[in-house]
Design a protein around this motif. Structure first.
Motif, PDB file in Angstrom:
ATOM      1  N   ASP B 114      40.420  33.407  40.678  1.00  0.00           N
ATOM      2  CA  ASP B 114      39.129  32.524  40.435  1.00  0.00           C
ATOM      3  C   ASP B 114      39.502  31.678  39.190  1.00  0.00           C
ATOM      4  OD1 ASP B 114      36.905  31.751  40.082  1.00  0.00           O
ATOM      5  OD2 ASP B 114      35.818  33.637  40.263  1.00  0.00           O
ATOM      6  N   ILE B 115      40.286  30.607  39.254  1.00  0.00           N
ATOM      7  CA  ILE B 115      40.346  29.757  38.173  1.00  0.00           C
ATOM      8  C   ILE B 115      39.454  28.558  38.224  1.00  0.00           C
ATOM      9  CG2 ILE B 115      42.270  28.469  37.137  1.00  0.00           C
ATOM     10  CD1 ILE B 115      44.252  30.624  38.601  1.00  0.00           C
ATOM     11  N   ARG B 116      38.782  28.060  37.133  1.00  0.00           N
ATOM     12  CA  ARG B 116      37.876  27.263  36.980  1.00  0.00           C
ATOM     13  C   ARG B 116      38.171  26.293  36.003  1.00  0.00           C
ATOM     14  NH1 ARG B 116      32.026  30.371  38.215  1.00  0.00           N
ATOM     15  NH2 ARG B 116      33.040  31.805  39.446  1.00  0.00           N
ATOM     16  N   MET B 117      38.154  25.003  36.150  1.00  0.00           N
ATOM     17  CA  MET B 117      38.440  23.935  35.307  1.00  0.00           C
ATOM     18  C   MET B 117      37.226  23.718  34.642  1.00  0.00           C
ATOM     19  SD  MET B 117      39.929  20.316  36.182  1.00  0.00           S
ATOM     20  CE  MET B 117      38.953  18.962  35.481  1.00  0.00           C
ATOM     21  N   VAL B 118      37.535  23.565  33.359  1.00  0.00           N
ATOM     22  CA  VAL B 118      36.150  23.297  32.507  1.00  0.00           C
ATOM     23  C   VAL B 118      36.631  22.054  31.454  1.00  0.00           C
ATOM     24  CG1 VAL B 118      35.208  25.593  32.313  1.00  0.00           C
ATOM     25  CG2 VAL B 118      36.761  24.969  30.464  1.00  0.00           C
ATOM     26  N   TYR B 119      35.502  21.419  31.249  1.00  0.00           N
ATOM     27  CA  TYR B 119      35.749  20.262  30.433  1.00  0.00           C
ATOM     28  C   TYR B 119      35.462  20.733  28.854  1.00  0.00           C
ATOM     29  CZ  TYR B 119      34.581  15.847  27.851  1.00  0.00           C
ATOM     30  OH  TYR B 119      34.491  14.905  26.990  1.00  0.00           O
ATOM     31  N   SER B 120      34.807  21.707  28.684  1.00  0.00           N
ATOM     32  CA  SER B 120      34.613  21.809  27.402  1.00  0.00           C
ATOM     33  C   SER B 120      34.269  23.784  27.104  1.00  0.00           C
ATOM     34  CB  SER B 120      33.189  21.403  26.993  1.00  0.00           C
ATOM     35  OG  SER B 120      32.531  21.812  25.839  1.00  0.00           O
ATOM     36  N   THR B 121      34.516  23.974  25.937  1.00  0.00           N
ATOM     37  CA  THR B 121      34.090  25.646  25.864  1.00  0.00           C
ATOM     38  C   THR B 121      32.738  25.906  25.984  1.00  0.00           C
ATOM     39  OG1 THR B 121      33.798  25.207  23.571  1.00  0.00           O
ATOM     40  CG2 THR B 121      36.107  25.912  23.966  1.00  0.00           C
ATOM     41  N   LEU B 152      33.932  27.628  17.861  1.00  0.00           N
ATOM     42  CA  LEU B 152      32.513  27.722  17.949  1.00  0.00           C
ATOM     43  C   LEU B 152      32.173  28.338  19.144  1.00  0.00           C
ATOM     44  CD1 LEU B 152      31.262  24.084  17.361  1.00  0.00           C
ATOM     45  CD2 LEU B 152      30.862  25.976  16.090  1.00  0.00           C
ATOM     46  N   ALA B 153      32.976  28.742  20.217  1.00  0.00           N
ATOM     47  CA  ALA B 153      32.580  29.490  21.482  1.00  0.00           C
ATOM     48  C   ALA B 153      32.556  30.836  21.065  1.00  0.00           C
ATOM     49  CB  ALA B 153      33.574  28.901  22.463  1.00  0.00           C
ATOM     50  N   ILE B 154      33.526  31.091  20.222  1.00  0.00           N
ATOM     51  CA  ILE B 154      33.651  32.609  19.957  1.00  0.00           C
ATOM     52  C   ILE B 154      32.507  33.119  18.847  1.00  0.00           C
ATOM     53  CG2 ILE B 154      35.066  34.367  18.418  1.00  0.00           C
ATOM     54  CD1 ILE B 154      37.571  32.914  19.806  1.00  0.00           C
ATOM     55  N   LEU B 155      32.098  32.140  18.133  1.00  0.00           N
ATOM     56  CA  LEU B 155      30.937  32.730  17.137  1.00  0.00           C
ATOM     57  C   LEU B 155      29.761  32.564  18.003  1.00  0.00           C
ATOM     58  CD1 LEU B 155      31.870  30.130  14.142  1.00  0.00           C
ATOM     59  CD2 LEU B 155      31.817  32.589  13.917  1.00  0.00           C
ATOM     60  N   GLN B 156      29.808  31.589  19.012  1.00  0.00           N
ATOM     61  CA  GLN B 156      28.397  31.591  19.623  1.00  0.00           C
ATOM     62  C   GLN B 156      28.283  32.893  20.676  1.00  0.00           C
ATOM     63  OE1 GLN B 156      26.281  29.088  19.735  1.00  0.00           O
ATOM     64  NE2 GLN B 156      24.856  30.084  21.433  1.00  0.00           N
ATOM     65  N   ALA B 157      29.476  33.403  21.256  1.00  0.00           N
ATOM     66  CA  ALA B 157      29.555  34.466  22.038  1.00  0.00           C
ATOM     67  C   ALA B 157      29.251  35.799  21.187  1.00  0.00           C
ATOM     68  CB  ALA B 157      31.075  34.642  22.834  1.00  0.00           C
TER      69      ALA B 157
END
Ligand code: SF4
Lengths: 80, 376
Positions: B114-121, B152-157
């Protein structure tokens, strides 16, 4: 991967935490995050990378760089 | 688009070329390394090398995050997707990088990962919120430009207590790579090209500023010109470098002042410092193990570190024997020097990582430059 674009900010203060903006990407509107940058206002240009604004673009500095090119064009023309 | 088109004017490029040709002293040769893949891309795409006099040569450096990602790191991501059953989120660039056993993330996806391409964190976080019963891992690669969004993604999580989200951190540091090119034991193995100066990173510098390069200019006596990614930016930077060499100067100059300051983006730097610390060592493709050249997640945010969470160890995997990426990333060889360039190794079927992203030296040369190699 490192490519990023200068985009124009057309709306600020949106998104769940109010730190998103809407930018104009050559006619396409897109939501981006301003969480890494303070004091962004409507009309500013920012460098957009992977969904985040990384820095503001300084129009005066851009003009200065462009002026440098045209000055040079003149000096080359004068010398040849 | 504004602030793009003005920096692509062909007539101005010719004027700059003329000026460079006049300034470059015929009895000496100039080799400049452009660090970023964005510059490599611009040079190939706009044929800038053709505008330069023969004694001014551009050497393609290691500045494409995809190209410097070693096989072992991609293997770890594939392992997470196939053996641990996580949802693996990744930037599109990494999908085709060749990994062990003939795999790539794309092929692992075809095998059911299950590999998904993302544009942004931001997208990766949303996938984690939407799938609370699944583990979601963000495969974080890139230089100083992509690191703040990961922080930022880690801080948000952390703030949301998003306990099914973690990051496989492969962020690397630009200044460390430049030092490694200038002084590494592998120089004996690969040989080295004399480099007279560097075109410094554009967008990386929006974050870290131009200050970190002052050290090179002083310590190694190499001029550095930070430049934007448009063709005129690159030409102007070459002109500025030729001037510095002629005048015997070795300074940091900033051609990209419209977006880069000396100190960079402090807010972004603070977020990075909050979440990451220096890794003692990290293997780069083509540059071997470089001390203190990458980041890892701090203990405080350790629960968001995929390496800790899934108890993974890094295993080094040698590159394909035919691939010359190592020498190419150091500027010792050119893509056309690789025996399998354009035959076995193509963008559709890359053998080495330099052929994967459009910023890689091999892919850039394949797309825009290879017809010039033909003898008439
Ligand atoms: S052509 Fe392919 S195999 Fe050869 S150096 Fe480039 S990426 Fe590596």
């Amino acid at each position: 991967m490192c490519l990023a674009l200068p985009v124009k900010v057309i709306e600020v203060g949106c998104g769940p935490a109010g730190d998103w903006a809407i930018v104009d990407l050559g006619g396409v509107k897109k939501e981006i995050s301003l969480a890494l940058l303070d004091d962004v206002q409507v009309g500013d240009y920012v460098i957009l990378h992977v969904g985040y604004a990384l820095s503001k673009l300084d129009p005066q500095e851009a003009e200065r760089t462009l002026a440098l090119f045209s000055e040079m064009a003149e000096s080359v023309a004068a010398a040849s | 688009m504004k602030y793009i088109d003005e920096f692509r004017d062909g007539e101005v490029a010719k004027t700059l070329a003329l000026k460079i040709a006049r300034l470059a002293q015929p009895e000496r040769s100039y080799s400049f390394m452009e660090f970023c893949g964005g510059h490599t891309h611009a040079i190939s795409r706009y044929g800038l090398s053709d505008l330069l006099p023969p004694n001014v040569r551009m050497v393609h450096g290691p500045g494409c995050p995809v190209c410097v990602l070693p096989i072992g790191r991609i293997d770890m991501a594939i392992d997470l997707a196939l053996k641990q059953g996580v949802i693996l989120c990744t930037y599109g660039d990494t999908l085709r990088v060749p990994a062990s056993e003939g795999l790539s993330l794309m092929k692992a996806k075809a095998r059911g990962g299950d590999i998904r391409m993302v544009y942004s964190t931001l997208d990766a976080l949303q996938i984690a919120r939407d799938n609370p019963e699944r583990e979601v891992v963000f495969f974080a690669i890139g230089f100083e430009t992509t690191t703040p969004p990961t922080a930022l993604a880690i801080l948000q999580a952390h703030q949301e207590q998003l306990s099914n989200f973690s990051v496989l951190c492969c962020h690397v540091l630009t200044p460390a790579a430049i030092s490694q090119i200038l002084e590494s034991p592998e120089v004996r193995q690969w040989g080295t090209v004399p480099i007279d100066g560097f075109i410094g990173p554009a967008h990386v510098s929006t974050v870290i500023g131009s200050r970190p390069y002052e050290f090179f200019a002083e310590e190694y006596r190499k001029p550095v010109v930070i430049a934007g990614f448009e063709p005129l930016d690159v030409m102007q930077a070459i002109l500025m470098l030729v001037k510095q060499v002629n005048e015997g100067r070795a300074e940091v100059e900033n051609e990209f002042a419209r977006a880069v300051s000396r100190d960079g983006n402090q807010k972004a730097q603070d977020r990075v410092a909050e979440v990451f610390e220096l890794r003692r060592e990290f293997e780069w493709r083509g540059l071997a193990v470089v001390p203190y050249s990458a980041l890892m997640i701090r203990e405080k945010y350790g629960s968001f570190d995929a390496e800790r969470r899934f108890k993974m160890d890094y295993q080094s995997v040698p590159d394909n024997k035919a691939c010359e990426c190592g020498a190419i990333l150091r500027g010792v060889k050119r893509p056309q020097d690789c025996k399998i360039f354009g035959t076995v190794c193509t963008p559709e079927n890359p053998v080495g990582s330099c052929m994967v992203s459009s910023e890689g030296a091999c892919a850039a040369h394949y797309s825009y430059g290879r017809y010039k190699d033909m003898t008439p």
